[in-house]
Design a protein around this motif. Structure first.
Motif, PDB file in Angstrom:
ATOM      1  N   TYR A  61       0.698  -0.946  -0.059  1.00 48.76           N
ATOM      2  CA  TYR A  61       0.148  -0.094  -0.240  1.00 48.76           C
ATOM      3  C   TYR A  61       0.939   1.136  -0.096  1.00 48.76           C
ATOM      4  CZ  TYR A  61      -4.439   2.417   0.983  1.00 48.76           C
ATOM      5  OH  TYR A  61      -5.486   3.638   0.823  1.00 48.76           O
ATOM      6  N   ASN A  62       1.880   1.245   0.926  1.00 49.08           N
ATOM      7  CA  ASN A  62       2.699   2.567   0.655  1.00 49.08           C
ATOM      8  C   ASN A  62       4.156   2.519  -0.342  1.00 49.08           C
ATOM      9  OD1 ASN A  62       1.792   3.264   3.541  1.00 49.08           O
ATOM     10  ND2 ASN A  62       2.852   1.566   4.265  1.00 49.08           N
ATOM     11  N   ASP A  65       2.028   4.584  -3.676  1.00 46.41           N
ATOM     12  CA  ASP A  65       2.061   5.519  -3.991  1.00 46.41           C
ATOM     13  C   ASP A  65       3.966   6.593  -4.249  1.00 46.41           C
ATOM     14  OD1 ASP A  65       0.668   7.938  -3.026  1.00 46.41           O
ATOM     15  OD2 ASP A  65       1.565   8.915  -1.468  1.00 46.41           O
ATOM     16  N   LYS A  96      -3.085   3.017  -5.102  1.00 45.81           N
ATOM     17  CA  LYS A  96      -2.408   4.564  -5.006  1.00 45.81           C
ATOM     18  C   LYS A  96      -3.467   5.160  -5.163  1.00 45.81           C
ATOM     19  CE  LYS A  96       0.461   7.981  -7.887  1.00 45.81           C
ATOM     20  NZ  LYS A  96       1.681   8.678  -7.148  1.00 45.81           N
ATOM     21  N   LEU A  99      -4.561   6.033  -2.043  1.00 41.71           N
ATOM     22  CA  LEU A  99      -4.281   6.260  -0.447  1.00 41.71           C
ATOM     23  C   LEU A  99      -3.535   7.744  -1.326  1.00 41.71           C
ATOM     24  CD1 LEU A  99      -2.026   6.353   1.659  1.00 41.71           C
ATOM     25  CD2 LEU A  99      -0.278   5.106   0.600  1.00 41.71           C
ATOM     26  N   ASN A 100      -3.664   8.009  -2.476  1.00 36.28           N
ATOM     27  CA  ASN A 100      -3.294   9.283  -3.331  1.00 36.28           C
ATOM     28  C   ASN A 100      -4.080  10.487  -3.145  1.00 36.28           C
ATOM     29  OD1 ASN A 100      -2.301  10.909  -5.863  1.00 36.28           O
ATOM     30  ND2 ASN A 100      -0.722  11.121  -4.128  1.00 36.28           N
ATOM     31  N   PHE A 102      -7.631   9.683  -1.856  1.00 38.53           N
ATOM     32  CA  PHE A 102      -8.821   9.864  -0.928  1.00 38.53           C
ATOM     33  C   PHE A 102      -8.370   9.621   0.511  1.00 38.53           C
ATOM     34  CE2 PHE A 102     -10.289   7.958  -4.338  1.00 38.53           C
ATOM     35  CZ  PHE A 102     -12.373   8.674  -4.221  1.00 38.53           C
ATOM     36  N   ASN A 103      -6.624   8.802   0.291  1.00 37.71           N
ATOM     37  CA  ASN A 103      -5.801   9.122   1.609  1.00 37.71           C
ATOM     38  C   ASN A 103      -7.028   8.574   2.745  1.00 37.71           C
ATOM     39  OD1 ASN A 103      -3.688  10.050   3.848  1.00 37.71           O
ATOM     40  ND2 ASN A 103      -4.961  11.721   4.473  1.00 37.71           N
ATOM     41  N   ALA A 104      -6.597   7.192   1.748  1.00 34.93           N
ATOM     42  CA  ALA A 104      -7.675   6.425   3.117  1.00 34.93           C
ATOM     43  C   ALA A 104      -7.242   5.747   3.576  1.00 34.93           C
ATOM     44  CB  ALA A 104      -8.177   5.937   1.564  1.00 34.93           C
ATOM     45  N   PRO A 105      -7.064   5.496   5.014  1.00 33.66           N
ATOM     46  CA  PRO A 105      -6.644   4.287   5.862  1.00 33.66           C
ATOM     47  C   PRO A 105      -6.784   3.057   5.336  1.00 33.66           C
ATOM     48  CG  PRO A 105      -8.329   4.468   6.425  1.00 33.66           C
ATOM     49  CD  PRO A 105      -8.491   5.702   5.393  1.00 33.66           C
TER      50      PRO A 105
END
Length: 379
Positions: A61-62, A65, A96, A99-100, A102-105
């Motif tokens: 996930y990280n 991004d 991406k 996370l990128n 929606f800045n979702a957890p």
């Protein structure tokens, strides 16, 4: 022995009740299948640090991004971009965007993947068996923990391809190829299903099935798959993820020593059902031949790749997911007495898997126990 969390027990009791009704009573309304699907989406999609590969997927996930959109879309076209994209393009893109944009957890990723997977799973099962709850019960342990709660990438990719079986039946090649392309964007193993549009229609008989399976058994010690080295590593390899539940299947030690374990017994059981019910299934069950051909390929792949725990579980397992539908489906063509025997066998195998699964360390390592399971929504 370790006890599964009550959330899983509730699901199993629900499935068992409707399984008995659909086999010995009247057809169960599909709304109850969707109700079960919604519940499974919650316990698989909103799990908190639960599952053997959870930490690895957090890393992916990280990692996703750090890749730019141009490189991801060029990877989708099989072109090199400014940045190397080591994983499948569509899975990286989903990560991406979440996370990128929606800045979702991270749990939103597992929720999205579980939702898509289980919707496709329900549609596939409902299309291909008259006993959907029985099949889900049959495959729940360890399938749900390895798949929807474990190796979520291969699970989603496989069910995209499984869903595409309807396009094989309807002879819609382009739509089937689209399913292969999308599925392979999640996990490369889906490329193996590309020939299945044509393989499904090969008129196998018992003689050819016997020859192919025996030849695969005898080929097992020679490890002929090593000649394909790089290609198979690219399809089945996954260096960013742990092996998950291969310990449950007891693959490593017993495979290398040539001994017989649970997978070999399951292959023998599946082979028995193939040969014993082949004639009646061809006569009475629609599209049985498709799943029979997939089953033969899955069994052959298992024995050919038997000495490699990754290939024998991932490559063979992708096809065997098709194959096990045959076992509950045989109840449709069996007499009442035989139907009771088959159902008793399915329940006995489920109980056996439950006991074995609870006895192995993976239920603890995967955090599926009453003490270690946590959920972002459920208490």
């Amino acid at each position: 022995m370790n006890l599964l969390h009550p959330y899983y027990i509730i699901a199993l009791v629900f499935i068992l009740i409707f399984s008995f009704q659909e086999v010995f009573g009247k057809k169960v309304d599909k709304k109850w299948l969707w109700f079960l699907g919604g519940y499974l989406i919650i316990i698989a999609g909103l799990r908190d640090h639960v599952g053997p590969d959870y930490g690895s997927y957090v890393g992916i996930y990280n990692y996703s991004d750090t890749k730019d959109y141009v490189s991801i879309f060029l990877k989708a076209l099989y072109l090199d971009g400014p940045q190397p994209v080591e994983l499948e393009w569509l899975f990286v893109l989903i990560n991406k965007i979440l996370l990128n944009v929606f800045n979702a957890p991270f749990y939103m990723l597992t929720l999205v993947i579980a939702t898509i997977t289980i919707i496709l799973k329900i549609e596939y099962i409902d299309d291909n068996t008259y006993y959907p709850f029985t099949f889900i019960l049959f495959m729940f342990i360890p399938g749900f923990f390895i798949g929807e709660s474990g190796q979520i990438r291969q699970c989603l990719g496989s069910f995209i391809v499984y869903y595409g079986i309807r396009f094989i039946k309807e002879e819609k090649l382009l739509l089937y190829l689209l399913c292969i392309y999308i599925g392979a964007g999640i996990h490369n193993v889906c490329y193996l299903f590309l020939p299945m549009y044509w393989v499904a229609r090969i008129p196998l008989n018992k003689g050819w099935m016997l020859i192919l399976i025996i030849a695969s058994v005898f080929a097992s010690p020679f490890e002929i798959y090593k000649s394909l080295g790089g290609f198979l590593e690219g399809v089945a390899g996954d260096t960013m993820l742990v092996e998950g539940f291969n310990g449950y299947l007891d693959e490593t030690i017993q495979r290398l020593n040539g001994e017989i374990g649970i997978p070999e017994v399951m292959m023998a059981i599946l082979t028995f059902f193939l040969f014993y019910f082949d004639t009646s299934m061809k006569e009475k069950f629609p599209y049985y031949e498709y799943h029979r051909n997939y089953a033969v390929i899955g069994i052959c792949f298992y024995f050919i790749f038997r000495n490699n725990p990754i290939f024998s579980s991932r490559l063979a397992g992708a096809f065997i997911g098709f194959s096990y539908l045959i076992i509950p489906n045989t109840m449709y063509v069996a007499s009442l007495g035989m139907k009771k025997l088959i159902y008793a066998f399915i329940i006995a195998l489920f109980v056996f898997n439950f006991i074995v699964f609870a006895s192995f360390r993976n239920i603890v390592n995967g955090n599926f126990t009453i003490e270690r399971y946590h959920n972002y929504l459920l208490p």
